[in-house]
Design a protein around this motif. Structure first.
Motif, short mmCIF file in Angstrom:
data_model
loop_
_atom_site.label_atom_id
_atom_site.label_comp_id
_atom_site.label_asym_id
_atom_site.label_seq_id
_atom_site.Cartn_x
_atom_site.Cartn_y
_atom_site.Cartn_z
N GLY A 260 0.79 -1.23 0.00
CA GLY A 260 0.00 0.00 0.00
C GLY A 260 0.82 1.27 0.00
N ASN A 261 2.01 1.24 -0.61
CA ASN A 261 2.89 2.40 -0.61
C ASN A 261 2.54 3.39 -1.72
OD1 ASN A 261 4.81 1.55 1.53
ND2 ASN A 261 5.24 -0.12 0.11
N PHE A 262 2.65 4.66 -1.42
CA PHE A 262 2.40 5.72 -2.39
C PHE A 262 3.73 6.25 -2.92
CE2 PHE A 262 -1.53 5.47 -0.12
CZ PHE A 262 -2.50 5.81 -1.05
N THR A 263 3.75 6.56 -4.22
CA THR A 263 4.97 7.03 -4.85
C THR A 263 5.31 8.44 -4.38
OG1 THR A 263 3.72 7.91 -6.72
CG2 THR A 263 4.54 5.64 -6.90
N ALA A 264 6.61 8.75 -4.38
CA ALA A 264 7.04 10.10 -3.99
C ALA A 264 6.69 11.12 -5.06
CB ALA A 264 8.55 10.10 -3.73
N SER A 265 6.66 10.70 -6.32
CA SER A 265 6.26 11.61 -7.40
C SER A 265 4.74 11.62 -7.52
CB SER A 265 6.89 11.17 -8.72
OG SER A 265 6.47 9.86 -9.04
N ASN A 266 4.19 12.74 -7.96
CA ASN A 266 2.75 12.82 -8.13
C ASN A 266 2.41 13.79 -9.25
OD1 ASN A 266 2.37 15.61 -6.96
ND2 ASN A 266 3.22 14.59 -5.15
N PHE A 267 1.12 13.93 -9.53
CA PHE A 267 0.66 14.77 -10.64
C PHE A 267 0.42 16.22 -10.21
CE2 PHE A 267 -1.15 10.47 -11.67
CZ PHE A 267 -0.17 10.15 -12.60
N HIS A 268 0.63 16.52 -8.93
CA HIS A 268 0.45 17.88 -8.41
C HIS A 268 -0.91 18.45 -8.77
CE1 HIS A 268 4.63 18.08 -7.10
NE2 HIS A 268 5.00 17.64 -8.29
N LEU A 269 -1.94 17.66 -8.58
CA LEU A 269 -3.29 18.11 -8.88
C LEU A 269 -3.77 19.12 -7.85
CD1 LEU A 269 -4.99 14.75 -9.91
CD2 LEU A 269 -3.98 16.51 -11.39
N ILE A 270 -3.26 19.06 -6.63
CA ILE A 270 -3.70 19.95 -5.57
C ILE A 270 -2.59 20.90 -5.15
CG2 ILE A 270 -4.56 20.06 -3.19
CD1 ILE A 270 -5.92 17.39 -3.70
N SER A 271 -1.42 20.35 -4.86
CA SER A 271 -0.30 21.16 -4.40
C SER A 271 0.81 21.14 -5.43
CB SER A 271 0.23 20.63 -3.05
OG SER A 271 1.42 21.29 -2.69
N HIS A 272 1.39 22.32 -5.71
CA HIS A 272 2.52 22.41 -6.64
C HIS A 272 3.84 22.39 -5.89
CE1 HIS A 272 -0.11 23.12 -10.05
NE2 HIS A 272 -0.75 24.04 -9.35
N SER A 273 3.79 22.28 -4.57
CA SER A 273 5.00 22.25 -3.77
C SER A 273 5.46 20.81 -3.59
CB SER A 273 4.73 22.87 -2.39
OG SER A 273 4.24 24.19 -2.52
N PRO A 274 6.77 20.57 -3.57
CA PRO A 274 7.25 19.20 -3.31
C PRO A 274 6.89 18.77 -1.90
CG PRO A 274 9.07 20.78 -3.29
CD PRO A 274 7.86 21.53 -3.77
N ASN A 275 6.44 17.56 -1.75
CA ASN A 275 5.99 17.08 -0.45
C ASN A 275 6.24 15.58 -0.36
OD1 ASN A 275 5.04 18.41 1.85
ND2 ASN A 275 3.22 19.14 0.78
N ALA A 276 6.32 15.08 0.84
CA ALA A 276 6.44 13.64 1.03
C ALA A 276 5.13 12.97 0.63
CB ALA A 276 6.76 13.34 2.49
N PRO A 277 5.18 11.71 0.18
CA PRO A 277 3.94 11.01 -0.19
C PRO A 277 3.11 10.69 1.04
CG PRO A 277 5.79 9.50 -0.24
CD PRO A 277 6.37 10.88 -0.02
N PRO A 278 1.82 10.39 0.88
CA PRO A 278 0.98 10.00 2.01
C PRO A 278 1.50 8.72 2.65
CG PRO A 278 -0.36 10.53 0.09
CD PRO A 278 1.05 10.47 -0.38
N PRO A 279 1.14 8.47 3.91
CA PRO A 279 1.53 7.23 4.56
C PRO A 279 0.94 6.02 3.84
CG PRO A 279 0.67 8.81 6.17
CD PRO A 279 0.39 9.36 4.82
N ALA A 280 1.63 4.90 3.92
CA ALA A 280 1.17 3.68 3.26
C ALA A 280 -0.09 3.15 3.94
CB ALA A 280 2.26 2.61 3.30
N ASP A 281 -0.96 2.50 3.15
CA ASP A 281 -2.15 1.86 3.71
C ASP A 281 -1.80 0.57 4.46
OD1 ASP A 281 -4.12 3.65 3.08
OD2 ASP A 281 -4.58 2.76 1.14
N GLN A 282 -0.64 0.02 4.18
CA GLN A 282 -0.10 -1.18 4.83
C GLN A 282 -0.83 -2.46 4.40
OE1 GLN A 282 0.61 -0.84 9.07
NE2 GLN A 282 0.71 1.39 8.95
N ARG A 283 -0.04 -3.53 4.39
CA ARG A 283 -0.59 -4.85 4.09
C ARG A 283 -1.44 -5.33 5.26
NH1 ARG A 283 3.84 -6.96 3.47
NH2 ARG A 283 4.07 -6.58 1.23
N ARG A 284 -2.62 -5.93 4.95
CA ARG A 284 -3.54 -6.33 6.01
C ARG A 284 -4.14 -7.70 5.69
NH1 ARG A 284 -5.39 -0.56 5.45
NH2 ARG A 284 -7.24 -1.26 4.36
N LEU A 285 -4.43 -8.43 6.74
CA LEU A 285 -4.99 -9.77 6.61
C LEU A 285 -6.36 -9.81 7.26
CD1 LEU A 285 -4.57 -12.82 5.85
CD2 LEU A 285 -3.65 -13.11 8.16
#
Length: 315
Positions: A260-285
């Motif tokens: 559930g990891n998010f990439t560091a690169s994004n399409f900047h649809l909301i923010s044009h500033s460089p930012n860390a990616p969102p936290p991972a959703d994590q693997r779940r059972l």
């Protein structure tokens, strides 16, 4: 759509300082989609999964569909007390003029202190389409906004905001490997999630000094491509005796197989500033069981039990 303005219109808590950058612990477990039917069953749905929502709960359940299911939805859900809290906070934010042109945080501090320890949640708006046929399904959810608001005492009266805006596309396929005395099915869902994530803590003074709730530059954005794998085992019904009475099924689902990891690169649809990616959703059972009890008149009785989100840090 300017999503940071959507947050402002939904929460309506008055103001937040752009300088308030402190992140707060996020103890929630975020789910990409939640079915109203499944919520009405306490979330114990993995071993049942007999409609379109199997796409996100247990894709193996798609083998149980006998015809197509289409669900187009626009939904909103919120704690009943969140409206009063945000209204009180908005009113207090308009009465912050102190003597000699200063700022009086007392009205805001009182509203916050009166709600210490409370947690408010909302999922407004959520809109999309799910279509499922026997053995496969597709989901498109362009808008799914979740807000968690917690009131506590830090260096002073403060409010913590965790907000998640998801746009999701998913495709599922399932297959029943054999039909005999017992039935065993497997399924998989491939999903892409573009997420904007906010996590901030604000003091009463911040709320009194600034008129912007959340700014675009505060957003963490990212894209995750991941998948879920589900299994469903339905025991043979002998037509008589104990096993005929309970008709048991077992389910095992692994969500976010890749983590559930998010990439560091994004399409900047909301923010044009460089930012860390969102936290991972994590693997779940998730594991679940279902017992189909005897029907009576128009009533169909079931006993279901699930243990979900095992492996997540907040489980």
């Amino acid at each position: 759509m300017n999503l940071h303005r959507v947050f402002l219109s939904l929460v309506v808590v008055g103001a937040v300082s752009q300088n308030a950058k402190a992140e707060v612990p996020d103890y929630t477990i975020h789910h990409s989609y939640q079915s109203i039917r499944a919520l009405g069953m306490g979330g114990a749905f993995d071993a049942l999964s007999d409609d379109y929502s199997a796409i996100f709960y247990n894709p193996a359940g798609l083998t149980q569909l006998e015809e197509g299911n289409l669900n187009m939805f626009i939904s909103a859900a919120a704690d009943k007390d969140i409206v009063k809290f945000t209204s009180d906070l908005k009113t207090a934010a308009t009465n912050t003029n102190g003597p000699n042109g200063g700022v009086d945080v007392t009205p805001i501090a009182k509203v916050i202190s009166d709600n210490y320890g409370k947690h408010f949640s909302s999922r407004i708006p959520s809109a999309g389409l799910l279509y499922a046929r026997p053995n496969w399904g597709i989901a498109i959810i362009p808008v799914d906004l979740t807000l968690e608001l917690e009131v506590h005492q830090a260096a002073g009266p403060s409010a913590s905001v965790v907000a998640t805006q998801d746009s999701t596309v998913a495709f599922s396929y399932a297959h029943e490997f054999y039909k005999g005395l017992d039935r065993f099915s497997m399924g998989a869902t491939v999903k892409g999630i573009y997420r904007a994530y906010y996590n901030k803590s604000f003091l009463a003074l911040d709320l009194a000094q600034n008129s912007n709730l959340l700014t675009a530059s505060d957003a963490q954005e990212g894209l995750a491509i991941d998948g879920d794998i589900g299994t469903l085992y339905k025991f043979h019904d002998p037509g008589h005796g104990f096993w005929h009475v309970i008709k048991p099924s077992l389910a095992l689902t692994v969500q976010n197989v890749a983590g559930g990891n998010f990439t560091a690169s994004n399409f900047h649809l909301i923010s044009h500033s460089p930012n860390a990616p969102p936290p991972a959703d994590q693997r779940r059972l998730n594991v679940g069981t279902l017992f189909e009890l005897p029907s009576w008149w128009v009533f169909k009785s079931r006993f279901v039990f699930d243990e979900t989100d095992m492996g997540h840090d907040n489980w």
